[in-house]
Design an enzyme around this catalytic site. Structure first.
Site, mmCIF file in Angstrom:
data_model
loop_
_atom_site.group_PDB
_atom_site.id
_atom_site.type_symbol
_atom_site.label_atom_id
_atom_site.label_comp_id
_atom_site.label_asym_id
_atom_site.label_seq_id
_atom_site.Cartn_x
_atom_site.Cartn_y
_atom_site.Cartn_z
ATOM 1 N N CYS A 8 0.867 -1.171 0.000
ATOM 2 C CA CYS A 8 0.000 0.000 0.000
ATOM 3 C C CYS A 8 0.909 1.229 0.000
ATOM 4 O O CYS A 8 2.127 1.106 -0.011
ATOM 5 C CB CYS A 8 -0.911 -0.017 1.225
ATOM 6 S SG CYS A 8 -2.379 0.994 1.052
ATOM 7 N N CYS A 80 -4.041 -0.531 -3.119
ATOM 8 C CA CYS A 80 -4.449 0.816 -3.507
ATOM 9 C C CYS A 80 -3.808 1.143 -4.838
ATOM 10 O O CYS A 80 -2.745 0.625 -5.170
ATOM 11 C CB CYS A 80 -4.087 1.848 -2.442
ATOM 12 S SG CYS A 80 -2.338 2.174 -2.257
ATOM 13 N N CYS A 87 4.741 1.075 -7.453
ATOM 14 C CA CYS A 87 5.448 -0.093 -6.930
ATOM 15 C C CYS A 87 6.758 -0.314 -7.668
ATOM 16 O O CYS A 87 6.789 -0.293 -8.894
ATOM 17 C CB CYS A 87 4.570 -1.331 -7.085
ATOM 18 S SG CYS A 87 5.372 -2.827 -6.497
#
Length: 143
Positions: A8, A80, A87
């Site tokens: 997240c 999310c 990422c």
């Protein structure tokens, strides 16, 4: 033993709730980790809403995803959109899954209204993680 990472943005709320439920549902079938692109500490309301469902995440820590770059993950679950888009690339064979849960940390209103939004998100994550474990971490019985 499977390695599962929940990602997240701040590793304070949704990923912490998911980690708590994945540990609960997976038992000894997987090593469960959660991390964020940043670390914001574990949200006290996330701890409280999980406690109301009998799961203690008060000992969890907020971790940065870079702490886990050496682990060969089987699954990476982003919870999310920001984490999915930001990422870092994981050079693994990990299956990447994504579900954009609403952020209860952005809830407004009275304390009761805020906690109700935490409860709703907790229930969404509970269902998602239970389904994930049932579909991906089943033990195979030879014979």
């Amino acid at each position: 033993m499977k390695n599962v990472l929940v990602l997240c943005t701040g590793n304070s709320c949704r990923s912490q709730i998911a980690e708590g439920y994945l540990r609960h549902f997976a038992g000894n079938k997987a090593n469960i980790y959660s991390a964020g692109i940043e670390t914001h500490g574990v949200n006290p309301r996330a701890i409280e809403i999980m406690k109301r469902d009998g799961i203690d995440i008060s000992h969890h820590t907020s971790n940065n995803v870079n702490e886990y770059l050496d682990i060969d993950f089987d699954f990476v679950i982003t919870v999310c959109d920001n984490a999915k888009e930001s990422c870092p690339y994981f050079p693994t064979k990990a299956v990447k899954l994504h579900y954009n849960f609403p952020d209860p940390a952005k809830a407004t209103g009275t304390e009761d209204e805020i906690m109700e939004q935490f409860r709703q998100v907790r229930e969404m994550i509970r269902q998602y993680t239970q389904n994930f474990v049932n579909e991906n971490l089943k033990t195979s019985h030879a014979g």
